[in-house]
Motif scaffolding. Sequence first.
Motif, PDB file in Angstrom:
ATOM      1  N   ASP A 102      30.210  55.393  37.576  1.00 46.89           N
ATOM      2  CA  ASP A 102      29.097  56.321  37.713  1.00 46.89           C
ATOM      3  C   ASP A 102      29.310  57.210  38.937  1.00 46.89           C
ATOM      4  O   ASP A 102      29.354  56.723  40.058  1.00 46.89           O
ATOM      5  CB  ASP A 102      27.787  55.539  37.855  1.00 46.89           C
ATOM      6  N   PRO A 105      25.483  62.874  40.114  1.00 43.98           N
ATOM      7  CA  PRO A 105      25.436  64.335  39.961  1.00 43.98           C
ATOM      8  C   PRO A 105      26.766  65.019  40.261  1.00 43.98           C
ATOM      9  O   PRO A 105      26.890  66.224  40.064  1.00 43.98           O
ATOM     10  CB  PRO A 105      24.354  64.752  40.970  1.00 43.98           C
ATOM     11  N   ARG A 125      31.285  58.697  34.323  1.00 50.02           N
ATOM     12  CA  ARG A 125      30.075  59.195  33.683  1.00 50.02           C
ATOM     13  C   ARG A 125      29.185  59.728  34.802  1.00 50.02           C
ATOM     14  O   ARG A 125      29.419  59.452  35.976  1.00 50.02           O
ATOM     15  CB  ARG A 125      29.353  58.084  32.906  1.00 50.02           C
ATOM     16  N   SER A 127      25.734  62.704  35.637  1.00 49.12           N
ATOM     17  CA  SER A 127      24.780  63.664  35.116  1.00 49.12           C
ATOM     18  C   SER A 127      25.245  65.070  35.438  1.00 49.12           C
ATOM     19  O   SER A 127      25.946  65.297  36.414  1.00 49.12           O
ATOM     20  CB  SER A 127      23.395  63.416  35.735  1.00 49.12           C
ATOM     21  N   SER A 128      24.881  65.974  34.583  1.00 50.36           N
ATOM     22  CA  SER A 128      25.191  67.372  34.849  1.00 50.36           C
ATOM     23  C   SER A 128      24.074  68.218  34.274  1.00 50.36           C
ATOM     24  O   SER A 128      23.355  67.798  33.368  1.00 50.36           O
ATOM     25  CB  SER A 128      26.532  67.765  34.221  1.00 50.36           C
ATOM     26  N   THR A 129      23.963  69.387  34.810  1.00 42.98           N
ATOM     27  CA  THR A 129      22.974  70.306  34.272  1.00 42.98           C
ATOM     28  C   THR A 129      23.547  70.940  33.008  1.00 42.98           C
ATOM     29  O   THR A 129      24.748  70.852  32.739  1.00 42.98           O
ATOM     30  CB  THR A 129      22.638  71.417  35.283  1.00 42.98           C
ATOM     31  N   VAL A 148      20.858  59.423  26.214  1.00 38.38           N
ATOM     32  CA  VAL A 148      20.055  58.652  27.157  1.00 38.38           C
ATOM     33  C   VAL A 148      18.735  58.296  26.489  1.00 38.38           C
ATOM     34  O   VAL A 148      18.012  59.166  26.024  1.00 38.38           O
ATOM     35  CB  VAL A 148      19.801  59.444  28.447  1.00 38.38           C
ATOM     36  N   LEU A 153      15.652  55.396  31.537  1.00 39.26           N
ATOM     37  CA  LEU A 153      15.194  56.210  32.652  1.00 39.26           C
ATOM     38  C   LEU A 153      14.205  55.463  33.515  1.00 39.26           C
ATOM     39  O   LEU A 153      13.841  55.913  34.584  1.00 39.26           O
ATOM     40  CB  LEU A 153      14.540  57.496  32.122  1.00 39.26           C
TER      41      LEU A 153
END
Length: 154
Positions: A102, A105, A125, A127-129, A148, A153
């Motif tokens: 992980d 961002p 892995r 997160s991305s916008t 997800v 969450l």
Amino acid sequence: MIKYLLGCASGHEFESWFRAGADFDAQSRSGEIACPLCGSIDVVKQPMAPSVVTKRARAGRPPAQEPAPAPVAGGATAGADGVAVREALKAFTQKVIANTEDVGPRFAEEARRMHFGEIEERQIRGSSTVEEAQELAEDGVPFGIIPVLPEDLN
Ligand SMILES: [Zn+2]
């Protein structure tokens, strides 16, 4: 999402996810898929049925005349099918999580640096916008989208 078991010329095996089957062919042809162990781009698909996560992934139902599967991004479903789909997505997501690091961002940055050989390739892995994901796709950086689930969450 399609998962392929891949193998390099040195006999290393590894799994990779693709948005569609054609993505593997295109990325393989242009040398974008490298063995995470030795960096070889001489990578072929291993004889294994690909794991496809779509709304069809329910046993006992004949293949329907559905259009080509769209990229799975979310998995919001309703009704009885939703339970089976959610379980399949959950198992898929957990497997991805178990086999990746992980980077949060920093995902887009890390993926791009790996793609351009600035850092060693590994399974990550994060997160991305939407904008970052679009830029990665435009740069030809291989990546997949993990669905997800709402409970993830929490
Ligand atoms: Zn290798």
